[in-house]
Design an enzyme around this catalytic site. Structure first.
Site, PDB file in Angstrom:
ATOM      1  N   ASP A 197      -0.857  -6.327  -0.298  1.00  0.00           N
ATOM      2  CA  ASP A 197      -1.163  -5.772   0.397  1.00  0.00           C
ATOM      3  C   ASP A 197      -2.746  -4.881   0.669  1.00  0.00           C
ATOM      4  OD1 ASP A 197      -0.377  -4.692   2.781  1.00  0.00           O
ATOM      5  OD2 ASP A 197       1.122  -3.208   2.390  1.00  0.00           O
ATOM      6  N   LYS A 252      -1.529  -9.411   1.813  1.00  0.00           N
ATOM      7  CA  LYS A 252      -1.051  -9.444   3.460  1.00  0.00           C
ATOM      8  C   LYS A 252      -2.383  -7.974   4.110  1.00  0.00           C
ATOM      9  CE  LYS A 252       2.152  -5.805   4.121  1.00  0.00           C
ATOM     10  NZ  LYS A 252       1.368  -4.709   5.107  1.00  0.00           N
ATOM     11  N   ASP A 295       0.608  -1.264  -0.243  1.00  0.00           N
ATOM     12  CA  ASP A 295       0.395   0.084  -0.213  1.00  0.00           C
ATOM     13  C   ASP A 295       0.637   1.387   0.120  1.00  0.00           C
ATOM     14  OD1 ASP A 295       0.451  -0.143   2.638  1.00  0.00           O
ATOM     15  OD2 ASP A 295      -1.059  -0.383   3.972  1.00  0.00           O
ATOM     16  N   SER A 296       2.382   1.425  -0.048  1.00  0.00           N
ATOM     17  CA  SER A 296       3.388   1.741   0.015  1.00  0.00           C
ATOM     18  C   SER A 296       2.971   2.366  -1.839  1.00  0.00           C
ATOM     19  CB  SER A 296       4.444   1.281   0.506  1.00  0.00           C
ATOM     20  OG  SER A 296       5.239   0.625  -0.466  1.00  0.00           O
ATOM     21  N   GLU A 336      -2.935  -5.723   7.383  1.00  0.00           N
ATOM     22  CA  GLU A 336      -2.275  -5.514   9.314  1.00  0.00           C
ATOM     23  C   GLU A 336      -2.493  -5.300   9.990  1.00  0.00           C
ATOM     24  OE1 GLU A 336      -1.315  -1.092   9.034  1.00  0.00           O
ATOM     25  OE2 GLU A 336       0.111  -1.281   7.766  1.00  0.00           O
ATOM     26  N   GLU A 365       7.585  -5.158  11.369  1.00  0.00           N
ATOM     27  CA  GLU A 365       7.854  -3.979  11.535  1.00  0.00           C
ATOM     28  C   GLU A 365       8.443  -2.711  13.034  1.00  0.00           C
ATOM     29  OE1 GLU A 365       6.916   0.367   8.355  1.00  0.00           O
ATOM     30  OE2 GLU A 365       5.338  -1.251   8.112  1.00  0.00           O
TER      31      GLU A 365
END
Length: 269
Positions: free
Chosen positions: A86, A116, A47-48, A118, A185
């Site tokens: 993500d 992925k 998502d970066s 979070e 992270e």
């Protein structure tokens, strides 16, 4: 690095634990994905993308349709690396059903290998819901950028006893829910080391510990394209900002001076 005979799967990644460190990078576009594909074990379409490709202030601005578009581009041009999408903020937090609907769409429309999330303890049941329905999940714990406002900024986690215990519980809950891997992270090094050593599943670090089973970085950061202010965990392996800037400056100069194009660059001459 593993063989190039087939696209790596999450089973292949799991088999590397204790045998070989897992190398991973991000990619959002065909040129970068094609270059790194034979060199890494998995590619994260992070998502970066929101920040790196679109110049937005945070990862919170990533949209689901953009995730699908970029992930499809990466899958289509790669043959070796496992590709993980993500999931963007707001696409899975409301309910397990919402998460399944959006994750299933990502997998079916892109051909990626896993997603992925979070995920803390509260979201672990969602991870279980997804895994039970055939969606492989990497769980991201520790510093979670999608929780940046709750965490009060991009701060290292696990530096206090209470914070460390929270991360341990989040990791355990997600592994118990069926996550095939953890991404740690911004986690205090001793804590990341302990989690990696105690986990039966691969633990991938970014600003965590050399003891993790693998490492990941944003590709543009290691290439020197990420801007002047970088997190402590970034190691810059090249300065492409300077290289690209010099090349483009030469081009502009040659155009203005009438030196480009030459006849060799023209047709019928």
């Amino acid at each position: 690095m593993s063989t190039l005979h087939h696209r790596l799967t999450i089973t292949d990644l799991a088999a590397l634990k204790g045998r070989q460190k897992i190398a991973a990078l991000t990619a959002y576009s065909t040129p970068i994905a094609r270059l790194i594909d034979p060199l890494v074990d998995f590619i994260l379409v992070g998502d970066s993308t929101a920040m790196v490709a679109y110049g937005r202030p945070s990862t919170l601005a990533m949209r689901l349709d953009e995730t699908i578009s970029h992930t499809r581009a990466v899958v289509d041009c790669t043959r070796h690396a496992c590709v993980i999408a993500d999931m963007p903020f707001g696409s899975y937090q409301a309910s397990p059903e919402q998460a399944f609907r959006n994750c299933a769409q990502v997998l079916s429309e892109t051909g990626c290998d896993a997603v992925k999330l979070e995920s803390n303890r509260a979201l672990a049941p969602t991870v279980a819901f997804l895994v039970e329905r055939g969606i492989p999940v990497m769980a991201h714990v520790g510093l979670m950028p999608q929780f940046v406002h709750v965490m009060g900024g991009y701060k290292a986690q696990g530096l206090t006893e209470a914070s460390a215990e929270t991360i341990v519980e989040d990791a355990r809950a997600n592994l118990a829910a069926g996550a095939f891997s953890l991404l740690l992270e911004g986690v205090a090094e001793p804590l990341a080391r302990r989690i990696s050593q105690q986990s039966q599943q691969p633990c991938i670090g970014i600003g965590a510990s050399p003891a993790c089973d693998g490492q990941i970085l944003v590709t543009e950061d290691l290439l020197g394209l990420g801007g002047p202010q970088q997190p402590r965990f970034v190691k810059q392996y090249a300065d492409l900002t300077a290289v690209i800037g010099e090349a483009c400056a030469r081009y502009a100069s040659e155009v203005r001076q009438g030196e480009f194009p030459e006849l060799a660059h023209c047709y019928g001459s």
